[in-house]
Scaffold this active site. Structure first.
Site, PDB file in Angstrom:
ATOM      1  CD1 TRP A 357       0.690  -0.426   3.122  1.00 23.84           C
ATOM      2  CD2 TRP A 357      -0.619   1.362   3.453  1.00 23.84           C
ATOM      3  NE1 TRP A 357       1.030   0.124   4.339  1.00 23.84           N
ATOM      4  CE2 TRP A 357       0.239   1.229   4.575  1.00 23.84           C
ATOM      5  CE3 TRP A 357      -1.527   2.418   3.435  1.00 23.84           C
ATOM      6  CZ2 TRP A 357       0.219   2.102   5.659  1.00 23.84           C
ATOM      7  CZ3 TRP A 357      -1.539   3.283   4.519  1.00 23.84           C
ATOM      8  CH2 TRP A 357      -0.687   3.131   5.616  1.00 23.84           C
ATOM      9  CD  GLU A 488       2.545  -3.877   9.673  1.00 25.68           C
ATOM     10  OE1 GLU A 488       3.729  -4.010  10.045  1.00 25.68           O
ATOM     11  OE2 GLU A 488       2.169  -4.014   8.490  1.00 25.68           O
ATOM     12  CE  LYS A 601       6.181  -1.448  11.794  1.00 26.11           C
ATOM     13  NZ  LYS A 601       5.905  -2.575  10.901  1.00 26.11           N
TER      14      LYS A 601
HETATM   15  C1  BGC Z   1       4.923  -1.082   7.584  1.00 20.80           C
HETATM   16  C2  BGC Z   1       3.869  -1.185   6.498  1.00 20.80           C
HETATM   17  C3  BGC Z   1       4.549  -1.129   5.149  1.00 20.80           C
HETATM   18  C4  BGC Z   1       5.664  -2.158   5.032  1.00 20.80           C
HETATM   19  C5  BGC Z   1       6.462  -2.025   3.752  1.00 20.80           C
HETATM   20  C6  BGC Z   1       5.964  -2.177   7.382  1.00 20.80           C
HETATM   21  O1  BGC Z   1       6.967  -2.056   8.351  1.00 20.80           O
HETATM   22  O2  BGC Z   1       4.340  -1.225   8.857  1.00 20.80           O
HETATM   23  O3  BGC Z   1       2.946  -0.139   6.632  1.00 20.80           O
HETATM   24  O4  BGC Z   1       3.599  -1.343   4.153  1.00 20.80           O
HETATM   25  O5  BGC Z   1       6.565  -2.006   6.101  1.00 20.80           O
HETATM   26  O6  BGC Z   1       7.080  -0.767   3.679  1.00 20.80           O
END
Ligand code: BGC
Length: 770
Positions: A357, A488, A601
């Site tokens: 995303w 997350e 996060k």
């Molecule tokens: C982030 C995500 C992101 C992914 C790739 C993760 O650490 O929490 O939002 O899409 O990294 O960059």
């Protein structure tokens, strides 16, 4: 955090060789041209710590999933971008002794990434164990002007001896992904051949059947005179080389030119690849290194004309922002709608090189303003092409009637992520894809896109949300259970404010767009409705009911949106009270402890406020910012930029600047201690946003660009370019005012600090700075 990169406005410079930093530098000094790229590995052999990486865009392998406990719905495969044939290698032996910096005394070492002209230069002087001393200069680039090619000029000068060098330029396809789940090699050899002064290796990926022919041609000169050494082909599995011996004369430079090409079955018939590789290399060989280098500089000058940001008074910030823009341009040029922007670009393997995303939420604003319209259109079209797979994916999880759930991670539209809390629950990604369509239309005014492609995606996403919510008898409202928001560090939560807000917005937008197409393109609407089996009456009513009766958690006492139900039951501790030794918590704490903590996060509620800023008054934004930011650990590189923009909006210039610094030099200073895996490419677009939307306060409203700039205290001025509706504007903010120059003949209207002004073609208007 590291501090070894020398400050320069146009160059990234490393002086002195520290093997412990080599993998970090290999990431930072990476090269790419949107079609191919790779890490800054040495040309000559290196037995020290290194992560070898060469990549060809769009060439991937579905590695079989490896998980501890299988759950239904997990994807079978994780598609990863492949470590491809090494085209940069040139082995050097001097009187039988191999040149290897891990085994030499490195007397001096200098590495430079020239961002203005787009090449990597490395010079060193080394003493071999025998005492022979050589100096080397290597210049290499991936051609922007001819994107299936690259070139190297490797100059070696013996300093204290005459002798004999055995030189072996090679193509080596016997490579492995470091992140291979089962230690497998992913390439099979199809053919290889050496010819007079070159050779190629043609490889095919297992399972996906992509074919890539990687080839080279060699030229040699000494002291400016062409040499024709006798070349001896060397062949091994997936490997071809041309070995030759040359007399080395003290203090006389020997130049080895290596021209290379990577041609793939994505762009050519597989059976023709050997001839095409040969013809492609011959073309650049005939052109010669110097002309290729000139074309490279010209191609980069053109890029910089549209997207450079100039900061006066802060060379470190200047270097940081240019590095971000440079890497974004190296990663994605928008020429090919089948490609996308992996979080690590061509700088490493982590994240599989796939689409997240990140593209829609972070990269789209950058490409909208700095590249031709078709570039963003291609990014949106990429998702349109994958709509069937997103519908299939949703079906697999139990959704129906054309509902689509786009994957969290993908190469070709199939889901590749296999952690249940993300694969099944981090569904907010669907919202970002819809938002990008809205953002594109808002920016470009290209409403036709909606009727052509956009609405099909929007209705499928809206259908997903309408099925993902459920009616709560208890609340007499719709709720959304079991989700993971952008944060997350919380999984399986109920009623994540951001996800629910995105969901109802998507339904509303899908309805608005349906009405628009119906009134402006009635026949097309009919066709589309039939194609997607849109039950207008029933579905629109259902969407409206959900929009009206959706539940969003809210804390009356603090007057803030609640990240999720029960967030305030958590022990409320602020990040500033965490001991430094506990950070980053994702490296220091157990996952269980993280999940139970209140720490966030990355922007979650604030991500929603950023997207829909105009829906909230400034006090609401401030209350939410003041509550959530102090609880945010910014352990995703995507976090600081959203905070920089909101802090700027709130007039908190110092904090906006602080967040900007964290994003702008994230990789150059190895802020998160993980640059050796590759650079954070997608968050680099966030850095750009921090300057343009943060310090520049740029927004698009009512088909116009709005600016609300401030000048960070340390800077004398900053300026940036944006393309908007056929015009190219340069906006310069200094103590003297906000100067907007129109570099095209298309006039545009802008609003600066709420004051509207027309910028005529090729005109400059200055507004007072606030
Ligand atoms: C982030 C995500 C992101 C992914 C790739 C993760 O650490 O929490 O939002 O899409 O990294 O960059």
């Amino acid at each position: 955090m590291k501090d070894y990169i020398k400050i320069d406005e146009w160059k990234i410079i490393e002086e002195g060789f520290d093997p412990h930093l080599n993998k970090i530098s290999e990431s930072i000094f990476s090269l790419g041209n949107g079609r191919m790229g790779g890490r800054a590995n040495f040309e000559e052999a290196y037995s020290g710590d290194t992560l070898q990486g060469n990549y060809v865009a769009g060439v991937y392998y579905p590695d079989k999933t490896r998980v501890g406990w299988w759950k239904n719905g997990y994807p079978e495969y994780f598609a990863k971008v492949l470590n491809a044939a090494n085209w940069v290698g040139i082995d050097i032996a001097i009187d039988g002794e191999q040149l290897d910096l891990a085994k030499c005394k490195v007397d001096s070492f200098y590495r430079e990434l020239n961002m203005q002209e787009g090449y990597l230069k490395r010079t060193f002087t080394a003493t071999l164990p025998s005492g022979k001393q050589v100096s080397v200069e290597a210049i290499r680039f991936c051609s922007m002007a001819d994107d299936e090619t690259g070139a190297i000029r490797y100059t070696i000068t013996p300093l204290n001896f005459d002798g004999e060098a055995t030189i072996t330029p090679y193509i080596d396809g016997d490579v492995m992904n470091k992140d291979a789940n089962y230690d497998e090699k992913f390439w099979d050899e199809i053919s290889k051949q050496a010819w007079e002064n070159g050779g190629y290796v043609q490889l095919r990926t297992k399972k996906t059947g992509f074919e890539v022919a990687t080839g080279m041609m060699i030229a040699v000169s000494q002291d400016g005179k062409t040499l024709n050494p006798e070349l001896k082909p060397v062949e091994k599995e997936k490997y071809i080389a041309q070995k030759f011996n040359v007399k080395l004369i003290a203090n006389t430079p020997l130049n080895i030119y290596k021209y290379a090409a990577n041609v793939s079955s994505q762009n050519h018939e597989a059976k023709d690849l050997p001839q095409i590789a040969k013809a492609t290399i011959q073309r650049v060989f005939d052109k010669g290194f110097d002309q290729m280098l000139q074309e490279q500089a010209a191609a980069w000058a053109e890029k910089w004309k549209h997207n450079d940001i100039i900061i006066e008074g802060d060379a470190s910030a200047q270097q940081g922002i240019r590095f971000n823009i440079f890497q974004l341009n190296q990663t994605y040029t928008g020429e090919d709608a089948r490609l996308n922007i992996g979080p690590k670009g061509f700088t490493g393997e982590k994240y599989g090189g796939s689409t997240y995303w990140d593209t829609e939420a972070y990269c789209v604003p950058f490409y909208l303003a700095t590249a031709p319209q078709k570039v963003t259109r291609n990014l949106l079209y990429y998702r349109y092409k994958q709509l069937d797979k997103a519908i299939e994916n949703a079906k697999l999880l139990g959704f129906k009637d054309g509902a689509a759930l786009y994957p969290m991670v993908t190469m070709d539209g199939t889901e590749c992520h296999n952690e249940w809390e993300i694969t099944f629950e981090e569904i907010h990604r669907n919202g970002a894809i819809a938002f990008a369509i809205f953002n594109y239309v808002r920016y470009t005014g290209d409403h036709d896109f909606l009727a052509e492609f956009g609405w099909e995606v929007l209705i499928a996403i809206a259908r997903f949300w309408s099925q993902r919510v459920n009616w709560s008898e208890d609340r007499q409202q719709y709720v959304m259970l079991g989700v993971t928001g952008p944060n997350e560090y919380e999984n399986n939560i109920n009623n994540n404010w951001y996800t629910s807000t995105m969901a109802t917005w998507c339904m509303d937008y899908a309805l608005t767009v349906a009405e628009y197409i119906k009134s402006t393109h009635p026949q097309r609407f009919q066709e589309l409705a039939e194609k997607v089996n849109y039950r207008e009456q029933e579905e629109s009513q259902k969407f409206r009911e959900i929009i009206e009766k959706m539940y969003y958690p809210y804390d009356e006492k603090r007057q803030i949106f609640l990240q999720q139900d029960g967030y305030l039951d958590k022990e409320q501790i602020l990040v500033k009270d965490l001991p430094a030794s506990d950070r980053p918590i994702n490296q220091k704490w157990s996952w269980d402890r993280i999940l139970r903590s209140c720490f966030i996060k990355q922007a979650d509620v604030l991500q929603g406020i950023y997207f829909f800023e105009d829906n909230y008054d400034i006090d609401t934004i401030r209350r939410n910012f003041d509550f959530y930011e102090p609880r945010t650990v910014h352990e995703s590189s995507l976090s600081p930029c959203v905070h920089a923009i909101l802090a700027a909006k709130l007039g908190d210039e110092a904090r906006a600047y602080e967040f900007y610094l964290r994003t702008s030099r994230l990789d150059l200073d190895d802020y998160n201690n993980d640059t050796e895996d590759g650079c954070h490419i997608t968050s680099m677009a966030g850095t750009w946003m921090s300057v343009v939307e943060g310090f520049g306060g740029m927004r698009v409203r009512d088909n116009k660009l709005w600016f609300n700039p401030f000048l960070p205290a340390k800077w004398q001025s900053f300026s940036f370019h944006v393309g908007f509706r056929g015009a190219l504007l340069n906006i310069k903010v200094s103590k003297a005012g906000v100067q907007i120059s129109n570099q095209t003949s298309t006039e545009v209207s802008v609003v600066v600090y709420d004051q509207e002004g027309l910028i005529k073609g090729n005109d400059t208007v200055t507004f007072d700075v606030k």
